[in-house]
Design a protein around this motif. Structure first.
Motif, short mmCIF file in Angstrom:
data_model
loop_
_atom_site.label_atom_id
_atom_site.label_comp_id
_atom_site.label_asym_id
_atom_site.label_seq_id
_atom_site.Cartn_x
_atom_site.Cartn_y
_atom_site.Cartn_z
N PRO A 245 0.81 -1.21 0.00
CA PRO A 245 0.00 0.00 0.00
C PRO A 245 0.85 1.27 0.00
O PRO A 245 0.40 2.32 -0.37
CB PRO A 245 -0.83 -0.10 1.29
CG PRO A 245 -0.13 -1.11 2.13
CD PRO A 245 0.62 -2.00 1.20
N ASN A 246 2.12 1.15 0.41
CA ASN A 246 3.01 2.31 0.44
C ASN A 246 3.93 2.36 -0.77
O ASN A 246 4.85 3.16 -0.80
CB ASN A 246 3.85 2.29 1.72
CG ASN A 246 3.01 2.47 2.94
OD1 ASN A 246 2.10 3.27 2.96
ND2 ASN A 246 3.30 1.71 3.98
N ALA A 247 3.71 1.48 -1.73
CA ALA A 247 4.61 1.46 -2.89
C ALA A 247 4.55 2.79 -3.62
O ALA A 247 3.50 3.40 -3.72
CB ALA A 247 4.21 0.33 -3.84
N ASN A 248 5.68 3.23 -4.10
CA ASN A 248 5.74 4.50 -4.82
C ASN A 248 6.36 4.22 -6.18
O ASN A 248 7.56 4.22 -6.33
CB ASN A 248 6.52 5.55 -4.04
CG ASN A 248 7.92 5.08 -3.72
OD1 ASN A 248 8.74 4.94 -4.62
ND2 ASN A 248 8.20 4.82 -2.47
N VAL A 249 5.54 3.98 -7.15
CA VAL A 249 6.03 3.64 -8.48
C VAL A 249 6.85 4.78 -9.05
O VAL A 249 7.89 4.57 -9.64
CB VAL A 249 4.86 3.27 -9.42
CG1 VAL A 249 5.34 3.04 -10.82
CG2 VAL A 249 4.13 2.06 -8.87
N ASP A 250 6.40 6.00 -8.82
CA ASP A 250 7.18 7.13 -9.30
C ASP A 250 6.92 8.34 -8.43
O ASP A 250 5.85 8.50 -7.85
CB ASP A 250 6.84 7.45 -10.76
CG ASP A 250 8.00 8.12 -11.47
OD1 ASP A 250 9.08 8.27 -10.86
OD2 ASP A 250 7.84 8.48 -12.64
N ILE A 251 7.91 9.18 -8.36
CA ILE A 251 7.82 10.46 -7.66
C ILE A 251 8.14 11.50 -8.72
O ILE A 251 9.27 11.55 -9.21
CB ILE A 251 8.82 10.52 -6.49
CG1 ILE A 251 8.45 9.48 -5.43
CG2 ILE A 251 8.84 11.91 -5.89
CD1 ILE A 251 9.43 9.40 -4.27
N ASN A 252 7.16 12.30 -9.07
CA ASN A 252 7.33 13.21 -10.20
C ASN A 252 7.52 14.67 -9.81
O ASN A 252 8.05 15.43 -10.59
CB ASN A 252 6.13 13.10 -11.14
CG ASN A 252 6.08 11.74 -11.81
OD1 ASN A 252 7.07 11.30 -12.37
ND2 ASN A 252 4.94 11.08 -11.73
N THR A 253 7.07 15.06 -8.64
CA THR A 253 7.12 16.48 -8.29
C THR A 253 7.88 16.68 -6.98
O THR A 253 8.07 15.74 -6.19
CB THR A 253 5.70 17.06 -8.11
OG1 THR A 253 5.10 16.46 -6.95
CG2 THR A 253 4.83 16.83 -9.34
N LYS A 254 8.28 17.91 -6.78
CA LYS A 254 8.97 18.28 -5.54
C LYS A 254 8.07 18.01 -4.34
O LYS A 254 8.53 17.51 -3.32
CB LYS A 254 9.37 19.76 -5.62
CG LYS A 254 10.35 20.22 -4.60
CD LYS A 254 10.79 21.66 -4.90
CE LYS A 254 11.86 22.10 -3.95
NZ LYS A 254 12.35 23.45 -4.25
N ASP A 255 6.78 18.30 -4.47
CA ASP A 255 5.84 18.05 -3.37
C ASP A 255 5.76 16.56 -3.03
O ASP A 255 5.65 16.19 -1.86
CB ASP A 255 4.45 18.58 -3.70
CG ASP A 255 4.38 20.11 -3.63
OD1 ASP A 255 5.26 20.73 -2.98
OD2 ASP A 255 3.46 20.68 -4.23
N GLU A 256 5.79 15.70 -4.06
CA GLU A 256 5.76 14.25 -3.83
C GLU A 256 7.04 13.79 -3.12
O GLU A 256 6.99 12.92 -2.24
CB GLU A 256 5.57 13.50 -5.14
CG GLU A 256 4.19 13.66 -5.73
CD GLU A 256 4.06 13.09 -7.13
OE1 GLU A 256 2.90 12.85 -7.54
OE2 GLU A 256 5.08 12.90 -7.84
N VAL A 257 8.17 14.38 -3.48
CA VAL A 257 9.43 14.07 -2.80
C VAL A 257 9.32 14.47 -1.33
O VAL A 257 9.66 13.69 -0.44
CB VAL A 257 10.63 14.78 -3.47
CG1 VAL A 257 11.88 14.66 -2.62
CG2 VAL A 257 10.87 14.24 -4.86
N PHE A 258 8.84 15.68 -1.08
CA PHE A 258 8.72 16.17 0.29
C PHE A 258 7.77 15.30 1.10
O PHE A 258 8.03 14.98 2.26
CB PHE A 258 8.25 17.62 0.30
CG PHE A 258 9.26 18.62 -0.21
CD1 PHE A 258 10.57 18.25 -0.52
CD2 PHE A 258 8.90 19.93 -0.39
CE1 PHE A 258 11.49 19.17 -0.98
CE2 PHE A 258 9.81 20.87 -0.85
CZ PHE A 258 11.11 20.49 -1.14
N LYS A 259 6.66 14.91 0.51
CA LYS A 259 5.70 14.05 1.21
C LYS A 259 6.34 12.71 1.56
O LYS A 259 6.19 12.21 2.68
CB LYS A 259 4.46 13.83 0.34
CG LYS A 259 3.40 12.98 1.00
CD LYS A 259 2.18 12.80 0.12
CE LYS A 259 1.17 11.94 0.86
NZ LYS A 259 0.40 11.10 0.03
N PHE A 260 7.06 12.13 0.62
CA PHE A 260 7.74 10.86 0.84
C PHE A 260 8.74 10.97 2.00
O PHE A 260 8.79 10.13 2.89
CB PHE A 260 8.44 10.41 -0.45
CG PHE A 260 9.19 9.12 -0.32
CD1 PHE A 260 8.52 7.91 -0.39
CD2 PHE A 260 10.57 9.11 -0.15
CE1 PHE A 260 9.21 6.71 -0.27
CE2 PHE A 260 11.26 7.92 -0.04
CZ PHE A 260 10.59 6.72 -0.09
#
Length: 167
Positions: free
Chosen positions: A19-34
């Motif tokens: 459920p926590n898999a992250n297939v891709d991180i595309n934005t700066k906000d997604e990086v920060f959230k991760f």
């Protein structure tokens, strides 16, 4: 019947295994959230003792095996057959206290994501430090981004140049 079975099989194949898999991180906000989620996992280890398996399950979606080993050796302590972390003002391998602003630089290459920030010297509080850069390196493992390296003043020069060339 065949068509619905085929659709069901296709859905199963495209669903993440975790459920926590992250297939891709595309934005700066997604990086920060991760990074925020990974940091919360690290901090949660001080709330109660856990088994080694519980800690590994918490860490697997966010941290490479190598990083888990580094973090474990530096920060995890055994208490009565279970494990816990203790608070510290300077603990290695925790996600840095990034500002998560424009000062936090994200450099993405096809294979890596570098997150870098400059920290000016501080003599306030119980722990002082000199000017330095801190950073995290994300790499893909089995299609998922994971934290693989921690930098404290040893960020590759090419990444520093790219991150701060516009400043």
């Amino acid at each position: 019947m065949k068509k619905s079975l085929l659709i069901l099989l296709a859905l199963i194949l495209i669903m993440p295994l975790s459920p926590n898999a992250n297939v891709d991180i595309n934005t700066k906000d997604e990086v920060f959230k991760f990074l925020n989620e990974a940091f919360k996992v690290q901090v949660s280890l001080s709330e109660q003792t856990r088994t080694k398996e519980e800690i590994i399950d918490l860490f697997n979606p966010y941290f490479s095996k190598n990083y888990q080993k580094l973090f474990w050796n530096e920060n995890v302590f055994e208490e009565e057959g279970k494990f816990v972390t203790y608070g510290s003002d300077f603990a290695l391998y925790y996600i840095p206290f990034f500002q998560y602003t424009d000062d936090t630089k994200v450099i993405k290459t096809p294979e890596d994501i570098y997150i870098i920030e400059y920290f000016p010297a501080s003599s306030e509080g119980p722990v002082g430090y000199d000017d330095h850069y801190e950073g995290i390196l994300l790499k893909k493992f089995d299609g998922a981004w994971k934290i693989d390296q921690y930098f404290y003043n040893n960020v590759p020069n090419s990444i520093l140049k790219e991150a701060f060339q516009k400043d």
